[in-house]
Design a protein around this motif. Sequence first.
Motif, PDB file in Angstrom:
ATOM      1  N   PHE A  78      55.527  27.184  63.224  1.00 27.99           N
ATOM      2  CA  PHE A  78      54.254  26.508  63.454  1.00 27.99           C
ATOM      3  C   PHE A  78      53.256  26.970  62.392  1.00 27.99           C
ATOM      4  CE2 PHE A  78      56.161  26.550  67.703  1.00 27.99           C
ATOM      5  CZ  PHE A  78      56.027  25.223  68.068  1.00 27.99           C
ATOM      6  N   GLN A  79      53.168  26.215  61.300  1.00 34.68           N
ATOM      7  CA  GLN A  79      52.250  26.593  60.225  1.00 34.68           C
ATOM      8  C   GLN A  79      51.187  25.512  60.061  1.00 34.68           C
ATOM      9  OE1 GLN A  79      54.020  28.057  56.595  1.00 34.68           O
ATOM     10  NE2 GLN A  79      52.210  27.539  55.393  1.00 34.68           N
ATOM     11  N   PHE A  80      49.964  25.969  59.974  1.00 35.92           N
ATOM     12  CA  PHE A  80      48.811  25.072  59.873  1.00 35.92           C
ATOM     13  C   PHE A  80      47.928  25.585  58.747  1.00 35.92           C
ATOM     14  CE2 PHE A  80      44.452  23.868  60.956  1.00 35.92           C
ATOM     15  CZ  PHE A  80      44.586  22.537  61.319  1.00 35.92           C
ATOM     16  N   SER A  81      47.475  24.702  57.873  1.00 32.51           N
ATOM     17  CA  SER A  81      46.634  25.140  56.756  1.00 32.51           C
ATOM     18  C   SER A  81      45.578  24.093  56.459  1.00 32.51           C
ATOM     19  CB  SER A  81      47.480  25.413  55.513  1.00 32.51           C
ATOM     20  OG  SER A  81      48.067  24.214  55.038  1.00 32.51           O
ATOM     21  N   ILE A  82      44.467  24.563  55.899  1.00 30.98           N
ATOM     22  CA  ILE A  82      43.373  23.686  55.481  1.00 30.98           C
ATOM     23  C   ILE A  82      42.857  24.167  54.135  1.00 30.98           C
ATOM     24  CG2 ILE A  82      41.019  22.873  55.961  1.00 30.98           C
ATOM     25  CD1 ILE A  82      41.522  23.128  58.887  1.00 30.98           C
ATOM     26  N   PHE A  83      42.606  23.233  53.215  1.00 33.85           N
ATOM     27  CA  PHE A  83      41.834  23.590  52.034  1.00 33.85           C
ATOM     28  C   PHE A  83      40.468  22.917  52.136  1.00 33.85           C
ATOM     29  CE2 PHE A  83      43.782  19.675  50.195  1.00 33.85           C
ATOM     30  CZ  PHE A  83      42.670  19.061  49.650  1.00 33.85           C
ATOM     31  N   VAL A 110      44.154  18.824  55.372  1.00 33.03           N
ATOM     32  CA  VAL A 110      44.815  19.546  56.457  1.00 33.03           C
ATOM     33  C   VAL A 110      46.321  19.285  56.414  1.00 33.03           C
ATOM     34  CG1 VAL A 110      44.831  19.981  58.945  1.00 33.03           C
ATOM     35  CG2 VAL A 110      42.723  19.225  57.825  1.00 33.03           C
ATOM     36  N   SER A 111      47.113  20.355  56.561  1.00 34.13           N
ATOM     37  CA  SER A 111      48.582  20.256  56.563  1.00 34.13           C
ATOM     38  C   SER A 111      49.140  21.005  57.762  1.00 34.13           C
ATOM     39  CB  SER A 111      49.175  20.847  55.276  1.00 34.13           C
ATOM     40  OG  SER A 111      48.772  20.139  54.138  1.00 34.13           O
ATOM     41  N   GLN A 125      44.009  14.175  42.875  1.00 31.06           N
ATOM     42  CA  GLN A 125      44.996  15.102  43.412  1.00 31.06           C
ATOM     43  C   GLN A 125      44.665  15.399  44.874  1.00 31.06           C
ATOM     44  OE1 GLN A 125      45.986  18.101  40.587  1.00 31.06           O
ATOM     45  NE2 GLN A 125      47.135  19.353  42.014  1.00 31.06           N
ATOM     46  N   TYR A 126      45.705  15.525  45.689  1.00 24.10           N
ATOM     47  CA  TYR A 126      45.566  15.820  47.112  1.00 24.10           C
ATOM     48  C   TYR A 126      44.691  14.791  47.833  1.00 24.10           C
ATOM     49  CZ  TYR A 126      46.975  20.299  45.088  1.00 24.10           C
ATOM     50  OH  TYR A 126      47.602  21.280  44.363  1.00 24.10           O
ATOM     51  N   GLY A 127      44.708  13.555  47.355  1.00 25.87           N
ATOM     52  CA  GLY A 127      43.969  12.502  48.020  1.00 25.87           C
ATOM     53  C   GLY A 127      42.505  12.428  47.664  1.00 25.87           C
ATOM     54  N   TYR A 128      42.028  13.307  46.754  1.00 28.18           N
ATOM     55  CA  TYR A 128      40.626  13.324  46.363  1.00 28.18           C
ATOM     56  C   TYR A 128      40.506  13.159  44.855  1.00 28.18           C
ATOM     57  CZ  TYR A 128      39.329  15.025  51.022  1.00 28.18           C
ATOM     58  OH  TYR A 128      39.129  15.154  52.369  1.00 28.18           O
ATOM     59  N   TYR A 145      46.509  25.080  43.259  1.00 30.56           N
ATOM     60  CA  TYR A 145      47.747  24.519  43.791  1.00 30.56           C
ATOM     61  C   TYR A 145      47.836  24.817  45.283  1.00 30.56           C
ATOM     62  CZ  TYR A 145      52.748  23.834  44.606  1.00 30.56           C
ATOM     63  OH  TYR A 145      53.946  23.423  45.098  1.00 30.56           O
ATOM     64  N   PHE A 146      47.962  23.764  46.096  1.00 29.05           N
ATOM     65  CA  PHE A 146      48.141  23.918  47.533  1.00 29.05           C
ATOM     66  C   PHE A 146      49.599  23.587  47.847  1.00 29.05           C
ATOM     67  CE2 PHE A 146      43.654  22.689  46.901  1.00 29.05           C
ATOM     68  CZ  PHE A 146      43.076  23.858  47.348  1.00 29.05           C
ATOM     69  N   ALA A 147      50.378  24.642  48.055  1.00 34.73           N
ATOM     70  CA  ALA A 147      51.834  24.504  48.129  1.00 34.73           C
ATOM     71  C   ALA A 147      52.278  23.587  49.264  1.00 34.73           C
ATOM     72  CB  ALA A 147      52.469  25.882  48.289  1.00 34.73           C
ATOM     73  N   GLU A 148      51.588  23.638  50.404  1.00 36.04           N
ATOM     74  CA  GLU A 148      52.029  22.848  51.559  1.00 36.04           C
ATOM     75  C   GLU A 148      52.008  21.354  51.277  1.00 36.04           C
ATOM     76  OE1 GLU A 148      49.983  26.527  53.310  1.00 36.04           O
ATOM     77  OE2 GLU A 148      49.892  25.278  51.518  1.00 36.04           O
ATOM     78  N   TRP A 149      51.144  20.938  50.354  1.00 37.50           N
ATOM     79  CA  TRP A 149      50.993  19.512  50.085  1.00 37.50           C
ATOM     80  C   TRP A 149      52.276  18.900  49.525  1.00 37.50           C
ATOM     81  CZ3 TRP A 149      46.616  17.993  52.221  1.00 37.50           C
ATOM     82  CH2 TRP A 149      46.222  16.663  52.080  1.00 37.50           C
TER      83      TRP A 149
END
Length: 302
Positions: free
Chosen positions: A211-216, A233-234, A88-91, A105-109
Amino acid sequence: MHLLQVYLLGHRLVLWRCEDQIKVWQDQCPHRGIPLSSGWVQDQNTLVCPYHGMVFDGEGHCLHVPASPAIATFPKTSQVRSFLAKEQYGYIWVTLGKPVHDIPYFAEWDQPGFFHFLCGAYTINTSAPRVIENFTDVAHLPFVHEGLLGDRAHPEISEYQLTTDHNGLTAHNIEFYQPDPEGTGEAKSVSYIYKILRPLIAYFCKGSDEFQFSIFLAVTPVEELKSIAWLGVSRNYAPDAKAEDLRAFQDHLMSQDIPMLESQHPQRLPLDLQAEFHFPADQLAIAYRKWLKQLGLVFGTC
């Protein structure tokens, strides 16, 4: 077929793909303990031990022993221990036990208009909780990342709201000055939301709808004092920006963080709030330490 050896909480594991599923096993043949990661995949869905050629199916059951081909049934001791894993999420996410929660759950993804890239792995010689606390510590930005994420002339952090629920900890409305938060050259105050969703998984988002930037951040605890950090990163702007340039920027930020993390003493995160001095901007860190103590987490803490 590629076999990957990894370490998690002191366990040596082997990862391999079987019929489009990721399998995670203890990297140890049940016969003589040889690392199965030194073996090979046969016919896409069986793994062969390199020492005696024992063949295991996707569930870890022994199917064949070349030296004793007449064996028809195998005891439980011949089975390789397996662990739950999910892509999930590339990992690839692995649990050594029975998980209480699903992957956060990372909504931006999944949102349209967002662009993503992955960063890591970053090996850090410190405990995993120290890495999480650093990621959620806004007060270090003007000093460790001056000119990039902060300015020493504007180190103040606004009062913010903190909530705790079944999803962990959330710090709302952290207003903070940054020299160039959106890559436009304009310095401004931005609003952060930080979340610690699991003991070793954290997240932040900043900016506005435009302009929204997020990192998990997910941290793999290799050993008590050795951790691996992974970032997803999104952003919903700058669609033409090259992922390799953005990744290089995050690599640079981590190169500034890692020496600070590795020099902290003690390397294990103290859960006794009297062991270190705290100031008002640390309320998320204080809540994190209280939460870990409530959960009974002892790995990487003191």
